[in-house]
Design an enzyme around this catalytic site. Structure first.
Site, PDB file in Angstrom:
ATOM      1  N   ASN A   1      -2.862   5.455  12.966  1.00 22.96           N
ATOM      2  CA  ASN A   1      -3.199   5.830  11.587  1.00 22.96           C
ATOM      3  C   ASN A   1      -4.197   6.961  11.659  1.00 22.96           C
ATOM      4  O   ASN A   1      -5.153   6.886  12.437  1.00 22.96           O
ATOM      5  CB  ASN A   1      -3.876   4.679  10.839  1.00 22.96           C
ATOM      6  CG  ASN A   1      -2.913   3.568  10.510  1.00 22.96           C
ATOM      7  OD1 ASN A   1      -1.710   3.712  10.696  1.00 22.96           O
ATOM      8  ND2 ASN A   1      -3.451   2.459  10.025  1.00 22.96           N
ATOM      9  N   GLY A   2      -4.011   7.977  10.837  1.00 23.81           N
ATOM     10  CA  GLY A   2      -4.966   9.077  10.806  1.00 23.81           C
ATOM     11  C   GLY A   2      -4.293  10.401  11.102  1.00 23.81           C
ATOM     12  O   GLY A   2      -3.076  10.543  11.022  1.00 23.81           O
TER      13      GLY A   2
ATOM     14  N   GLU B   1      -7.432  10.206 -17.092  1.00 22.90           N
ATOM     15  CA  GLU B   1      -6.846   9.036 -16.428  1.00 22.90           C
ATOM     16  C   GLU B   1      -5.460   8.725 -17.006  1.00 22.90           C
ATOM     17  O   GLU B   1      -4.532   8.384 -16.274  1.00 22.90           O
ATOM     18  CB  GLU B   1      -7.802   7.840 -16.570  1.00 22.90           C
ATOM     19  CG  GLU B   1      -7.257   6.495 -16.132  1.00 22.90           C
ATOM     20  CD  GLU B   1      -6.852   6.404 -14.657  1.00 22.90           C
ATOM     21  OE1 GLU B   1      -7.080   7.356 -13.898  1.00 22.90           O
ATOM     22  OE2 GLU B   1      -6.268   5.363 -14.294  1.00 22.90           O
TER      23      GLU B   1
ATOM     24  N   ARG C   1       0.807  -1.214   0.000  1.00 23.86           N
ATOM     25  CA  ARG C   1       0.000   0.000   0.000  1.00 23.86           C
ATOM     26  C   ARG C   1       0.843   1.267   0.000  1.00 23.86           C
ATOM     27  O   ARG C   1       0.309   2.353  -0.158  1.00 23.86           O
ATOM     28  CB  ARG C   1      -0.899   0.018   1.230  1.00 23.86           C
ATOM     29  CG  ARG C   1      -1.838  -1.146   1.211  1.00 23.86           C
ATOM     30  CD  ARG C   1      -2.692  -1.158   2.420  1.00 23.86           C
ATOM     31  NE  ARG C   1      -3.693  -2.184   2.264  1.00 23.86           N
ATOM     32  CZ  ARG C   1      -4.785  -2.263   2.967  1.00 23.86           C
ATOM     33  NH1 ARG C   1      -5.035  -1.369   3.878  1.00 23.86           N
ATOM     34  NH2 ARG C   1      -5.644  -3.222   2.773  1.00 23.86           N
TER      35      ARG C   1
ATOM     36  N   HIS D   1      -8.687  27.497 -26.122  1.00 20.81           N
ATOM     37  CA  HIS D   1      -9.047  28.479 -25.092  1.00 20.81           C
ATOM     38  C   HIS D   1      -7.931  28.650 -24.066  1.00 20.81           C
ATOM     39  O   HIS D   1      -8.166  29.217 -23.002  1.00 20.81           O
ATOM     40  CB  HIS D   1     -10.349  28.063 -24.408  1.00 20.81           C
ATOM     41  CG  HIS D   1     -11.519  28.032 -25.350  1.00 20.81           C
ATOM     42  ND1 HIS D   1     -12.072  29.166 -25.878  1.00 20.81           N
ATOM     43  CD2 HIS D   1     -12.194  26.996 -25.899  1.00 20.81           C
ATOM     44  CE1 HIS D   1     -13.061  28.842 -26.706  1.00 20.81           C
ATOM     45  NE2 HIS D   1     -13.153  27.518 -26.736  1.00 20.81           N
TER      46      HIS D   1
ATOM     47  N   LYS E   1      -2.055   8.663 -14.826  1.00 23.07           N
ATOM     48  CA  LYS E   1      -1.141   7.504 -14.766  1.00 23.07           C
ATOM     49  C   LYS E   1       0.291   7.947 -15.040  1.00 23.07           C
ATOM     50  O   LYS E   1       1.210   7.547 -14.349  1.00 23.07           O
ATOM     51  CB  LYS E   1      -1.532   6.438 -15.808  1.00 23.07           C
ATOM     52  CG  LYS E   1      -2.733   5.585 -15.497  1.00 23.07           C
ATOM     53  CD  LYS E   1      -2.532   4.511 -14.464  1.00 23.07           C
ATOM     54  CE  LYS E   1      -2.886   4.978 -13.099  1.00 23.07           C
ATOM     55  NZ  LYS E   1      -4.224   5.028 -12.671  1.00 23.07           N
TER      56      LYS E   1
ATOM     57  N   LYS F   1      -1.224   3.351  -1.587  1.00 24.11           N
ATOM     58  CA  LYS F   1      -2.447   2.669  -1.993  1.00 24.11           C
ATOM     59  C   LYS F   1      -3.472   2.911  -0.888  1.00 24.11           C
ATOM     60  O   LYS F   1      -3.105   3.284   0.203  1.00 24.11           O
ATOM     61  CB  LYS F   1      -2.135   1.168  -2.112  1.00 24.11           C
ATOM     62  CG  LYS F   1      -3.156   0.359  -2.853  1.00 24.11           C
ATOM     63  CD  LYS F   1      -2.898   0.347  -4.327  1.00 24.11           C
ATOM     64  CE  LYS F   1      -4.004  -0.341  -5.093  1.00 24.11           C
ATOM     65  NZ  LYS F   1      -4.091   0.159  -6.466  1.00 24.11           N
TER      66      LYS F   1
ATOM     67  N   TRP G   1       2.839   6.407   6.573  1.00 23.48           N
ATOM     68  CA  TRP G   1       2.830   7.280   5.399  1.00 23.48           C
ATOM     69  C   TRP G   1       2.654   8.676   5.975  1.00 23.48           C
ATOM     70  O   TRP G   1       1.581   9.029   6.453  1.00 23.48           O
ATOM     71  CB  TRP G   1       1.677   6.902   4.461  1.00 23.48           C
ATOM     72  CG  TRP G   1       1.681   7.690   3.183  1.00 23.48           C
ATOM     73  CD1 TRP G   1       2.447   7.472   2.080  1.00 23.48           C
ATOM     74  CD2 TRP G   1       0.865   8.829   2.881  1.00 23.48           C
ATOM     75  NE1 TRP G   1       2.163   8.413   1.116  1.00 23.48           N
ATOM     76  CE2 TRP G   1       1.205   9.249   1.574  1.00 23.48           C
ATOM     77  CE3 TRP G   1      -0.104   9.539   3.579  1.00 23.48           C
ATOM     78  CZ2 TRP G   1       0.603  10.347   0.962  1.00 23.48           C
ATOM     79  CZ3 TRP G   1      -0.711  10.628   2.969  1.00 23.48           C
ATOM     80  CH2 TRP G   1      -0.355  11.020   1.668  1.00 23.48           C
TER      81      TRP G   1
ATOM     82  N   GLU H   1       1.688   9.913 -12.085  1.00 22.13           N
ATOM     83  CA  GLU H   1       1.888   9.097 -10.880  1.00 22.13           C
ATOM     84  C   GLU H   1       3.178   8.293 -10.913  1.00 22.13           C
ATOM     85  O   GLU H   1       3.881   8.224  -9.918  1.00 22.13           O
ATOM     86  CB  GLU H   1       0.740   8.085 -10.736  1.00 22.13           C
ATOM     87  CG  GLU H   1      -0.543   8.650 -10.183  1.00 22.13           C
ATOM     88  CD  GLU H   1      -1.610   7.564 -10.090  1.00 22.13           C
ATOM     89  OE1 GLU H   1      -2.224   7.437  -9.028  1.00 22.13           O
ATOM     90  OE2 GLU H   1      -1.849   6.842 -11.090  1.00 22.13           O
TER      91      GLU H   1
HETATM   92  N1  HGA Z   1      -0.385  11.427  11.279  1.00 19.29           N
HETATM   93  C1  HGA Z   1       0.487  10.331  11.569  1.00 19.29           C
HETATM   94  C2  HGA Z   1      -0.023   9.032  10.943  1.00 19.29           C
HETATM   95  C3  HGA Z   1      -0.055   9.128   9.472  1.00 19.29           C
HETATM   96  C4  HGA Z   1      -0.875   8.094   8.795  1.00 19.29           C
HETATM   97  O1  HGA Z   1      -1.913   7.645   9.236  1.00 19.29           O
HETATM   98  N2  HGA Z   1      -0.474   7.759   7.594  1.00 19.29           N
HETATM   99  O2  HGA Z   1      -1.196   6.898   6.773  1.00 19.29           O
HETATM  100  C5  HGA Z   1       1.901  10.611  11.122  1.00 19.29           C
HETATM  101  O3  HGA Z   1       2.164  11.512  10.298  1.00 19.29           O
HETATM  102  O4  HGA Z   1       2.803   9.942  11.617  1.00 19.29           O
END
Ligand code: HGA
Length: 617
Positions: free
Chosen positions: A108-109, A490, A27, A513, A494, A612, A74, A497
């Site tokens: 996470n979050g 798309e 991911r 335009h 691609k 991902k 991430w 990315e």
């Molecule tokens: N905010 C936290 C966790 C990041 C997260 O969920 N990434 O997918 C951080 O930056 O460490």
């Protein structure tokens, strides 16, 4: 995107934690870590390299225990660096430099009120060692701890604003891990005499198939062979029962076979993915979308599609189908925009969410926002039958693309289009716009699609030849018209990315335009040119490009009479495919992005900065 694994067992769970991270690895992540309760202390290993490196480090350090947590990160707050990698430790307030940890936590979050909490905790003597929002949760749990980790976590989560799934343990409670979720996924795994936590059941494949999908606001207490789930209502936690489901989660790992990358493998798997997605379809009808679909489809007067990224482009393609074939007004919105804007709710609108993983945080939040506005007719097109999106929507169509490992979506996109085409035909039928003969023709075309896609895949060598020229460019324009404009979008996405070439897509008529100013001999212009009603208009747009010295790379249908010439390169698609043509025309664009990226030597399956299943806002 980032992953969580946690465990309480009487055996050494370090291999399970590491294996779980490996299953989630595809991911995308930028760092990883593991922490265990060992010999009365907290121990951890963290790395900005791959999970395999973390595994070596953990083995060298002799990290082994029955209680532990692990994470792939991430970054949202703070650069990818070892000090920002999870698990975070709290040694308590006024701790000396290098003091041992008391609380270990992964998250996470995003915690939105982290500044306020950090200031409060700093005033109490807590020293922060990372730039993350996560570290505040760790110190907060420590500050609230009074001999009972569950109580401390229950109190801590009440102070958090934002989204989280967390797993945490304490030095003084060796066989206990507490988890909590709000806005980010978390599951409990029930084993024989052991309990697990994970951000996705897939991480526990081969460990347990007994899974509890925790709900928003749940806090779960894991101990040896038992667990206890509580849920907050009006600030008070009460015990709740949650169903244990048998989930045959596949392992994230898949064999590459003869392919160089998962993306290439997945591009070539499209004929099978489409065939599998169509497997159970015998006739067109509401029953394809689950119980109660017929009544809901009768009640609706319009469609609102909510999605992000590639899924937004499949939704944008479907708008053309829905309005022309089913004659139903359709709007498509980027989920992260919709959730925050004032819109005019329509309870008779069918809300369609599209997500490969079914865990896309922005799309889930947009869905909940739509529901909060009174829109209860909800349907998801999703590739994971056990996902939050499927659980949250009244109706669904599960695509059967199989696990998609490459971060850049390919087979998920084309199978989403198949699901959306089936929805179009179903709504057309319900609304009296589909004759029996038309239904039969469309079904025949759908069933022939895998063969038609196979024929397009045979164009790969010609696309490879083009990719050499593309690899030297830093910019590209993509053009399409009508139904194929989202396909141009798309194609540009691609290329961006995975090859990091700046690419933009325009409806060809829009060129004059503004974007025509960018056209020089240095600017490749990729054109999606099916033999449809807009072909003659498109040819004029191509002349406009040639007149300015632009170099054209055209994907034309066999019978569209566009000939190669100076500055005009043509690859001929095998046949024109009517309404389903976008599903064929996206395939060479996927191949072009893929081979250009290979020629530039990028990390195709894990492009920089991307992940991902985007489970953070
Ligand atoms: N905010 C936290 C966790 C990041 C997260 O969920 N990434 O997918 C951080 O930056 O460490």
């Amino acid at each position: 995107m980032c992953g969580i694994v946690g465990a309480v067992s009487s055996r050494n769970i370090t291999p399970i934690l590491i294996e779980g991270l490996k299953r989630l690895e595809y991911r995308g992540y930028d760092s990883c870590g593991v922490a265990v309760h060992q010999d009365g202390a907290l121990r951890r290993a963290r790395s900005t390299s791959r999970v395999a490196e973390l595994q070596t480090q953990a083995a060298e350090d002799g990290i082994a225990s029955g209680t532990g947590i692990a994470h792939t990160r991430w970054a949202t707050h703070g650069v990818p660096a070892v000090r920002n990698a999870h698990p975070h430790f709290s040694p308590g307030p006024n701790a000396a430099e290098g003091a041992a940890g008391r609380v270990a936590l992964v998250h996470n979050g995003i915690i939105e009120n982290h500044d306020e909490l950090r200031a409060e905790l700093q005033a109490r003597g807590y020293v922060f060692h990372s730039q993350t929002d996560t570290e505040v949760i760790c110190h907060l749990v420590d500050q609230l701890y009074n001999g009972d980790l569950l109580e401390a976590v229950q109190q801590a989560v009440q102070r958090l604003k934002g989204a989280y799934a967390i797993a945490v343990f304490h030095r003084d409670e060796p066989q206990r891990v507490v988890g909590a979720r709000e806005g980010s996924p978390l599951v409990l795994g029930v084993g024989e005499g052991e309990r697990f936590l994970a951000s996705d059941a897939m991480a526990l494949a081969g460990v347990t198939d007994q899974i509890v999908y925790l709900e928003e606001g749940d806090v779960v207490d894991l101990q040896l062979g038992k667990h206890w789930i509580s849920h907050a209502q009006a600030g008070r936690f009460t015990a709740v029962e949650r169903e244990v489901k048998t989930v045959h989660a596949h392992s994230g790992a898949a064999e590459l076979g003869p392919y160089r990358h998962y993306m290439q493998k997945e591009i070539f798997e499209q004929p099978k993915a489409i065939a599998d997605t169509l497997d159970a379809v015998e006739t067109i009808g509401p029953e394809l979308f689950g119980a109660g679909a017929a009544a809901r489809f009768k009640d609706i007067d319009s469609v609102l599609i909510l999605a992000c990224g590639t899924s937004y482009y499949s939704g944008s393609t479907a708008k053309y189908w829905l309005e022309s074939i089913a004659k139903i007004p359709t709007s498509v919105e980027i989920a992260s925009e919709y959730r925050y804007r004032d819109s005019v709710p329509n309870p008779r609108q069918l809300v369609v969410t599209i997500s490969q993983s079914g865990e896309t945080a922005d799309t889930l939040a947009a869905l909940k926002h739509a529901r909060s506005l009174g829109m209860q007719h909800t349907l998801t097109i999703c590739n994971v039958g056990t996902s939050a999106m499927v659980r949250e929507c009244a109706l669904n169509y599960i695509t059967r693309a199989g696990a998609e490992i490459g971060v850049a979506s390919t087979k998920a996109f084309t199978t989403q289009l198949v699901g959306l085409f089936l929805l179009t035909l179903t709504l057309a039928k319900v609304r009296g716009h589909l004759s029996e003969a038309q239904e039969a023709d469309h079904l025949k075309a759908l069933r022939h699609l895998p063969v038609a896609v196979q024929a397009v895949l045979a164009l790969e060598p010609q696309v490879v030849a083009w990719s050499e020229a593309f690899a030297r460019k830093e910019n590209a324009l993509f053009l399409g018209r009508g139904l194929h404009y989202p396909i141009a979008l798309e194609g540009a996405l691609k290329l961006k990315e995975i090859s990091y070439i700046h690419a933009e897509a325009y409806p060809a008529g829009e060129l004059k335009h503004g974007p025509l100013a960018l056209v020089t001999a240095e600017m490749p212009v990729v054109t999606v040119a099916p033999n449809d009603a807009l072909l003659e208009k498109l040819k004029s747009n191509l002349q406009e490009v040639r007149a300015r010295g632009g170099e054209l790379f055209v994907f034309a249908d066999a019978d569209s009479h566009i000939e190669s010439g100076e500055g005009l390169h043509v690859i001929r698609m095998p046949e024109h495919y009517g309404a389903l043509s976008p599903i064929l025309h996206v395939v060479p664009l996927q191949l072009l992005a893929y081979h250009t990226a290979c020629a530039r030597g990028t990390d195709v399956d894990k492009p920089r900065n991307l992940a991902k299943s985007v489970t953070v806002e």
